[in-house]
Design a protein around this motif. Structure first.
Motif, PDB file in Angstrom:
ATOM      1  N   ILE A 155       0.849  -1.193   0.000  1.00 44.39           N
ATOM      2  CA  ILE A 155       0.000   0.000   0.000  1.00 44.39           C
ATOM      3  C   ILE A 155       0.885   1.245   0.000  1.00 44.39           C
ATOM      4  N   GLU A 156       0.286   2.370  -0.334  1.00 45.31           N
ATOM      5  CA  GLU A 156       0.998   3.642  -0.335  1.00 45.31           C
ATOM      6  C   GLU A 156       0.877   4.318   1.032  1.00 45.31           C
ATOM      7  N   GLU A 157       1.941   4.968   1.474  1.00 46.11           N
ATOM      8  CA  GLU A 157       1.898   5.701   2.735  1.00 46.11           C
ATOM      9  C   GLU A 157       0.783   6.744   2.735  1.00 46.11           C
ATOM     10  N   THR A 158       0.505   7.333   1.573  1.00 43.17           N
ATOM     11  CA  THR A 158      -0.524   8.364   1.497  1.00 43.17           C
ATOM     12  C   THR A 158      -1.894   7.834   1.920  1.00 43.17           C
ATOM     13  N   GLU A 195       7.927   9.478  -0.194  1.00 40.38           N
ATOM     14  CA  GLU A 195       8.976  10.108  -0.996  1.00 40.38           C
ATOM     15  C   GLU A 195       9.287   9.372  -2.293  1.00 40.38           C
ATOM     16  N   VAL A 196       8.766   8.144  -2.438  1.00 36.62           N
ATOM     17  CA  VAL A 196       8.941   7.441  -3.708  1.00 36.62           C
ATOM     18  C   VAL A 196       8.106   8.155  -4.770  1.00 36.62           C
ATOM     19  N   GLY A 197       8.700   8.455  -5.894  1.00 38.18           N
ATOM     20  CA  GLY A 197       8.001   9.196  -6.939  1.00 38.18           C
ATOM     21  C   GLY A 197       7.127   8.314  -7.798  1.00 38.18           C
ATOM     22  N   MET A 198       7.077   8.591  -9.076  1.00 42.93           N
ATOM     23  CA  MET A 198       6.246   7.841 -10.006  1.00 42.93           C
ATOM     24  C   MET A 198       6.714   6.390 -10.118  1.00 42.93           C
ATOM     25  N   HIS A 199       5.761   5.475 -10.164  1.00 41.28           N
ATOM     26  CA  HIS A 199       6.088   4.074 -10.409  1.00 41.28           C
ATOM     27  C   HIS A 199       4.888   3.415 -11.084  1.00 41.28           C
ATOM     28  N   VAL A 200       5.083   2.235 -11.649  1.00 41.89           N
ATOM     29  CA  VAL A 200       4.084   1.601 -12.506  1.00 41.89           C
ATOM     30  C   VAL A 200       2.784   1.280 -11.774  1.00 41.89           C
ATOM     31  N   GLY A 201       2.867   1.072 -10.461  1.00 40.06           N
ATOM     32  CA  GLY A 201       1.662   0.711  -9.718  1.00 40.06           C
ATOM     33  C   GLY A 201       0.611   1.800  -9.666  1.00 40.06           C
ATOM     34  N   LEU A 202       1.030   3.044  -9.826  1.00 42.32           N
ATOM     35  CA  LEU A 202       0.092   4.156  -9.689  1.00 42.32           C
ATOM     36  C   LEU A 202      -0.972   4.184 -10.778  1.00 42.32           C
ATOM     37  N   THR A 203      -0.829   3.327 -11.792  1.00 34.94           N
ATOM     38  CA  THR A 203      -1.864   3.260 -12.827  1.00 34.94           C
ATOM     39  C   THR A 203      -3.116   2.536 -12.343  1.00 34.94           C
ATOM     40  N   GLY A 204      -3.030   1.851 -11.183  1.00 33.88           N
ATOM     41  CA  GLY A 204      -4.258   1.249 -10.667  1.00 33.88           C
ATOM     42  C   GLY A 204      -4.057   0.036  -9.782  1.00 33.88           C
ATOM     43  N   ASN A 247       9.183  -4.044  -4.987  1.00 31.46           N
ATOM     44  CA  ASN A 247      10.554  -3.553  -4.856  1.00 31.46           C
ATOM     45  C   ASN A 247      10.618  -2.100  -4.399  1.00 31.46           C
ATOM     46  N   GLU A 248       9.536  -1.346  -4.594  1.00 26.58           N
ATOM     47  CA  GLU A 248       9.507   0.053  -4.159  1.00 26.58           C
ATOM     48  C   GLU A 248       9.177   0.176  -2.666  1.00 26.58           C
ATOM     49  N   ALA A 249       8.655  -0.890  -2.072  1.00 25.76           N
ATOM     50  CA  ALA A 249       8.130  -0.825  -0.705  1.00 25.76           C
ATOM     51  C   ALA A 249       9.203  -1.100   0.348  1.00 25.76           C
ATOM     52  N   LEU A 250       8.904  -0.656   1.556  1.00 30.16           N
ATOM     53  CA  LEU A 250       9.771  -0.925   2.704  1.00 30.16           C
ATOM     54  C   LEU A 250       9.674  -2.394   3.110  1.00 30.16           C
ATOM     55  N   SER A 251      10.599  -2.835   3.926  1.00 30.43           N
ATOM     56  CA  SER A 251      10.538  -4.192   4.461  1.00 30.43           C
ATOM     57  C   SER A 251       9.346  -4.311   5.411  1.00 30.43           C
TER      58      SER A 251
END
Length: 267
Positions: A155-158, A195-204, A247-251
């Motif tokens: 999930i996203e921190e936001t 703080e992670v910017g654009m990544h492929v998951g944000l498409t949905g 791979n973008e996420a924290l442990s």
């Protein structure tokens, strides 16, 4: 749902069980804390099937939970046709992977959070809201069965921070629930920091389920519904995208620490 065959079966079973117990509608109503006219309306299909009513009916008639179990089936019958195959995949899953950019995943939502999310649709009635909340809570049983699937969510921190002052308590409760979920060995939650910017998951949003035969099935949703993805090419794309967002996420440990920090801010 009230016109579905399973709903008709519930009413028929209710009438049969009541008659076999030699109870009039008035007598039965007193036992389940409903009036005789309300019992009649339920049996005739003039009143919606009510979870509390059927639970009390099961207790009074000693059915072993038959009527409430049938209600769950009726609620599944009432789901959109595209969603039913996914419910079956979800129930049979041995592994699940879920990415959510905007909301807490449904299988991890508290009842209060689920209700708040569902109520954002002002085109549905309060009764329908409660039905949808009940169905969502029932679906979560897949994570507490004796042989639960390995469930990994990203999930996203936001998501954890997106709310207003009126929902502070709701969000604190929800995040505490997420932390409690991570204490179970088969559930992992990973947070992509803000703080992670654009990544492929944000498409949905998407979810993947691996069934007993080793195959994967995907599920996508949009504003008008959704679809189940089961062809090899599309599933392969979703699996690749899963690896990207993971791979973008924290442990796991870092994600729990971040959730605790956010929960403290909401508390």
């Amino acid at each position: 749902m009230e016109g579905e065959p399973t709903a008709e079966l519930i009413r028929a079973q209710l009438r049969r069980l009541r008659v076999n117990a030699e109870l009039s509608q008035e007598e039965f109503g007193k036992l389940v804390h409903f009036s005789g006219s309300q019992v009649s309306a339920v049996e005739l299909g003039q009143r919606p099937l009510d979870r509390f009513f059927l639970k009390r009916a099961d207790e009074v008639l000693g059915t072993g939970g038959l009527l409430t179990s049938l209600l769950k089936l009726a609620e599944r019958d009432g789901q959109p046709s595209w969603f039913r195959p996914w419910l079956e995949a979800e129930r049979q899953a041995q592994q699940m992977r879920c990415y959510q950019p905007t909301l807490i995943p449904g299988l991890l939502q508290t009842e209060n959070y689920a209700r708040a999310v569902i109520r954002t649709d002002d085109m549905i009635s309060n009764d329908e809201v409660e039905k949808r909340v009940a169905v969502r809570m029932d679906r979560q049983a897949v994570l507490s069965r004796p042989d639960p699937p390995q469930f990994v969510a990203v999930i996203e921190e936001t998501i954890l921070r997106r709310t207003d002052e009126g929902f502070r308590g709701l969000m604190a409760e929800q995040i505490a629930h997420l932390i409690a979920c991570t204490e179970q060995p088969h559930i992992s939650i990973h947070v992509i920091p803000a703080e992670v910017g654009m990544h492929v998951g944000l498409t949905g949003h998407f979810t993947l389920a691996r069934t007993s035969d080793g195959g994967w099935v995907g599920q996508l949703e949009n504003q008008l519904g959704g679809k189940v993805v089961d062809n090899d090419e599309d599933v392969a794309i979703l699996l690749a995208r899963w690896e990207s967002v993971r791979n973008e996420a924290l442990s796991r440990r870092q994600s729990v620490e971040l959730m605790k920090e956010v929960m403290t801010s909401w508390s």
